[in-house]
Scaffold this active site. Sequence first.
Site, mmCIF file in Angstrom:
data_model
loop_
_atom_site.group_PDB
_atom_site.id
_atom_site.type_symbol
_atom_site.label_atom_id
_atom_site.label_comp_id
_atom_site.label_asym_id
_atom_site.label_seq_id
_atom_site.Cartn_x
_atom_site.Cartn_y
_atom_site.Cartn_z
ATOM 1 N N ASP A 94 0.868 -1.182 0.000
ATOM 2 C CA ASP A 94 0.000 0.000 0.000
ATOM 3 C C ASP A 94 0.906 1.233 0.000
ATOM 4 O OD1 ASP A 94 1.022 0.190 2.525
ATOM 5 O OD2 ASP A 94 -0.892 0.017 3.562
ATOM 6 N N ASP A 268 -8.090 -7.464 0.003
ATOM 7 C CA ASP A 268 -7.177 -7.712 1.127
ATOM 8 C C ASP A 268 -7.867 -7.274 2.404
ATOM 9 O OD1 ASP A 268 -6.751 -4.677 0.859
ATOM 10 O OD2 ASP A 268 -5.660 -5.198 2.679
ATOM 11 N N CYS A 306 -13.850 -28.678 6.269
ATOM 12 C CA CYS A 306 -12.582 -28.085 5.815
ATOM 13 C C CYS A 306 -11.518 -29.177 5.747
ATOM 14 C CB CYS A 306 -12.158 -26.993 6.800
ATOM 15 S SG CYS A 306 -10.572 -26.236 6.382
ATOM 16 N N CYS A 308 -8.211 -28.544 5.558
ATOM 17 C CA CYS A 308 -6.889 -27.955 5.811
ATOM 18 C C CYS A 308 -6.116 -28.815 6.812
ATOM 19 C CB CYS A 308 -7.000 -26.512 6.288
ATOM 20 S SG CYS A 308 -7.268 -26.254 8.049
ATOM 21 N N CYS A 311 -7.578 -28.671 10.394
ATOM 22 C CA CYS A 311 -8.828 -29.410 10.609
ATOM 23 C C CYS A 311 -8.616 -30.927 10.506
ATOM 24 C CB CYS A 311 -9.894 -28.923 9.642
ATOM 25 S SG CYS A 311 -10.408 -27.231 10.055
ATOM 26 N N HIS A 337 -6.015 -21.866 9.542
ATOM 27 C CA HIS A 337 -7.348 -22.292 9.098
ATOM 28 C C HIS A 337 -8.118 -21.138 8.435
ATOM 29 C CE1 HIS A 337 -11.426 -23.738 8.921
ATOM 30 N NE2 HIS A 337 -11.761 -22.597 9.497
HETATM 31 ZN ZN LIG Z 1 -9.529 -25.884 8.414
#
Ligand SMILES: [Zn+2]
Length: 379
Positions: A94, A268, A306, A308, A311, A337
């Site tokens: 920025d 963002d 999820c 990921c 998880c 996560h």
């Molecule tokens: Zn997750």
Amino acid sequence: MTPITYELIKTCKQTGARLGKVHTPHGSFDTPMFMPVGTLATVKTMSPEELEDINAKIILSNTYHLWLRPGEDIIREAGGLHKFMNWDGAILTDSGGFQVFSLSDMRKIKEEGVHFRNHLNGEKLFLSPEKAMQIQNALGSDIMMAFDECPPYPAAYDYMKASVERTSRWAERCLEAHARKDEQGLFGIVQGGEYEDLRKQSARDLTSMDFPGYAIGGLSVGEPKEIMNRVLEFTTPLLPDNKPRYLMGVGSPDSLIDGAMRGVDMFDCVLPTRIARNGTCMTSNGRLVVRNAKYAHDFSPIDENCDCHVCKNYTRSYIRHLIKCNETFGFRLTTYHNLYFLLKLMEQVRAAIAEDRLGDFKETFFEQYGFNQPNAKNF
Ligand SMILES: [Zn+2]
């Protein structure tokens, strides 16, 4: 030849959302895309290797903060921000303007720039379009932002008009001062608050300067959601089809989908990482405050839907315990996560655009997340 180019792949027949690709000197990324925020040359608690794992292709860093600490000279000496922080993906910086206007209360806006005080030690500082370019040129980000004024919401019409005109003059000075045009792309920032004619004026001024991309600034500053959506509806059509559009400071799942539907390509926000450190997670069934007592005996993952790393391997009970004890590892797990969740959401948005069904996707997602409930939280 600008180092930043945009390829429009297709437009969703159901919503008008754009599927595209942005090319940068540090790789390409698909759009719509969410960019994790790494204020001080680090996405708090995440290593660059973990960012790669979750498929982050571009991150944002803050000119103002890096200017104060460690200073742009050290980063230049390191070989630029990518080398300094060991991140080989794309970086957007920025301009520092937003922090000057949000962190410093003793500021004086002049035609030449802004006089204000360092938020850390009260020292007098001056930031101008030329200085913002000089710092960003030293940082070596792939995408730089023009130095603008981000007026608060609400702002009176006359103030906003004068501000928009000054921001256009500053944008010209930024273009003039930008010293690495072959290596770094500079984006202009359309301002004008909620006023349609001022957004038009700002977009006309800036598009005539032919930047390789445009941001929509001055939103997500406290205005109601309906105003943000309305402003996007009349602003994105003012921007060229063949350049990326970036909505600054937006990262709640509903706003990402609403923004994409109105033709935005990049977003963002500190939201996912900030709430993670408070023990709040984004899940497919809405937000989940994992630090709450009711999860003490809950040995299920944060989000059953999820896939990921967090998880797959850790429970609510364990993560709650870590966060309650202020253990860094807990913040790492929730941050990982949340970022994974948003990047995955953008992947689903892109798939929906490809199949002309983003409107249907929105309906299902909002219903499941709880955005359709009368007192739904803002994320
Ligand atoms: Zn997750």
